[in-house]
Enzyme design. Structure first.
Site, PDB file in Angstrom:
ATOM      1  N   ARG A 180       8.176  -5.404 -13.691  1.00  0.00           N
ATOM      2  CA  ARG A 180       8.729  -4.869 -14.950  1.00  0.00           C
ATOM      3  C   ARG A 180      10.022  -4.084 -14.726  1.00  0.00           C
ATOM      4  O   ARG A 180      10.275  -3.083 -15.388  1.00  0.00           O
ATOM      5  CB  ARG A 180       7.694  -4.006 -15.678  1.00  0.00           C
ATOM      6  CG  ARG A 180       6.433  -4.756 -16.068  1.00  0.00           C
ATOM      7  CD  ARG A 180       6.720  -5.895 -17.034  1.00  0.00           C
ATOM      8  NE  ARG A 180       5.519  -6.657 -17.324  1.00  0.00           N
ATOM      9  CZ  ARG A 180       5.150  -7.773 -16.659  1.00  0.00           C
ATOM     10  NH1 ARG A 180       5.915  -8.240 -15.686  1.00  0.00           N
ATOM     11  NH2 ARG A 180       4.048  -8.396 -16.971  1.00  0.00           N
ATOM     12  N   SER A 229       2.948  -3.761 -25.009  1.00  0.00           N
ATOM     13  CA  SER A 229       2.305  -2.946 -23.977  1.00  0.00           C
ATOM     14  C   SER A 229       3.074  -1.642 -23.791  1.00  0.00           C
ATOM     15  O   SER A 229       4.280  -1.640 -23.575  1.00  0.00           O
ATOM     16  CB  SER A 229       2.256  -3.709 -22.656  1.00  0.00           C
ATOM     17  OG  SER A 229       1.427  -4.846 -22.769  1.00  0.00           O
ATOM     18  N   GLU A 299       6.305   1.555 -20.337  1.00  0.00           N
ATOM     19  CA  GLU A 299       6.934   0.232 -20.337  1.00  0.00           C
ATOM     20  C   GLU A 299       7.857   0.108 -21.543  1.00  0.00           C
ATOM     21  O   GLU A 299       8.887  -0.561 -21.485  1.00  0.00           O
ATOM     22  CB  GLU A 299       5.875  -0.866 -20.360  1.00  0.00           C
ATOM     23  CG  GLU A 299       6.432  -2.271 -20.269  1.00  0.00           C
ATOM     24  CD  GLU A 299       5.359  -3.322 -20.044  1.00  0.00           C
ATOM     25  OE1 GLU A 299       5.438  -4.373 -20.707  1.00  0.00           O
ATOM     26  OE2 GLU A 299       4.445  -3.090 -19.243  1.00  0.00           O
TER      27      GLU A 299
END
Length: 312
Positions: A180, A229, A299
């Site tokens: 990520r 998320s 995130e």
């Protein structure tokens, strides 16, 4: 709504040949999936890559620049975003061209549309993009992934423009992808990317996309005002399990709530402010830290200023 000083005349003076749209104090709440947040001091929608480069080259170096995409993984704080907010769109950044086993894609293209185009071309390996509710620009910036695939697996190269207006090109290795995250310079605004698939059976690829869609609809609150998320998975753990174990499923703050369906999702349940959503996320992080010792990391990208305090 608090307004920023209008700097569009000064920008026009420095870059009189701009062809894109410059809008002062443009509300950003309608451009995010959470439907919260304040305005952009200036919202710029460039006509094409050359127009974007011209703006960045001419802009006062002291003026901050922020780029947003589809607004799916984003909190815009209630005080708005100072400086210039760039949002790519239109044909210049929204096209897909199939070149043998490669797909050349503008960064305003939704991830789901890339998956569909690859399937129609009989190219396997990109079906996982069907499960990512963002755009290609965001996928490049955070190495987006889902259902066993990540952007790093299929990227050949990416192109963009840096803060000085220079055109830049990055190979897959130069993107510095990790979980990520991309190590590409923060000031680069990606404009296009080249992805490589492999020959496959269109029916089988489409069946895989349907499986991804069904799994997402069954497990995630996709019909809510959410940002996807919320926290990255810590090494060897699942963020949602830690949030659940900390007793945060269904937790509320103002109009924001931890989803009952999937507790790594925050939702705007009832007129939440950006402060409600971010504050709830911080409370979840605190409880997880206290119960498990694990530090969760956001995130969701958070940009802008908090709303000015109201004197009583």
């Amino acid at each position: 709504m608090t307004a920023f000083p209008d700097i569009t005349p000064a920008i026009r003076d420095r870059a009189p040949a701009l062809r894109g749209r410059l809008i002062a104090n443009q509300p950003l709440s309608d451009l995010t999936w959470f439907r919260v947040g304040g305005p952009a001091q200036v919202l710029f929608t460039p006509a094409d890559t050359e127009d974007l480069a011209a703006l960045l080259a001419a802009l006062d170096p002291e003026v901050p620049v922020t780029v947003i995409g589809l607004g799916s993984n984003l909190i815009v704080r209630d005080g708005g975003v100072p400086g210039v907010v760039v949002r790519l769109g239109g044909k210049a950044f929204g096209s897909i061209a199939v070149e043998a086993e490669d797909l050349r894609v503008g960064t305003a293209v939704p991830d789901m549309r890339l998956a569909k185009a690859a399937a129609e071309a009989g190219l396997d390996g990109l079906a996982f993009f069907r499960g990512i509710p963002g755009s290609i620009g965001g996928a490049l910036r955070m190495n987006a992934g889902a259902h066993g695939g990540e952007t790093t697996d299929v990227l050949v190269c990416a192109e963009g423009v840096d803060r000085a207006g220079n055109l830049r090109r990055f190979t897959q290795a130069e993107m510095g992808f990790t979980y990520r995250h991309s190590a590409a310079p923060d000031d680069v605004i990606f404009t296009s990317a080249l992805f490589r698939g492999r020959p496959g059976d269109r029916a089988a690829i489409e069946a895989e996309m349907e499986r991804v869609t069904a799994a997402r609809e069954a497990a995630q609150p996709i019909r809510e005002r959410t940002g996807g998320s919320t926290f990255k998975n810590p090494p060897g753990a699942k963020a949602w399990q830690l949030v659940d174990a900390a007793g945060c499923r269904g937790l509320t703050l103002g109009g924001a709530q931890v989803s009952e369906m999937h507790c790594n999702f925050l939702i705007n349940r009832d007129g939440a402010t950006a402060a409600d959503i971010e504050g709830l996320g911080e409370e979840v992080r605190r409880r997880v830290r206290e119960t498990s010792g694990v530090e969760l990391h956001w995130e969701i990208k958070r940009i802008g200023l908090d709303a000015p305090a109201v004197s009583r």
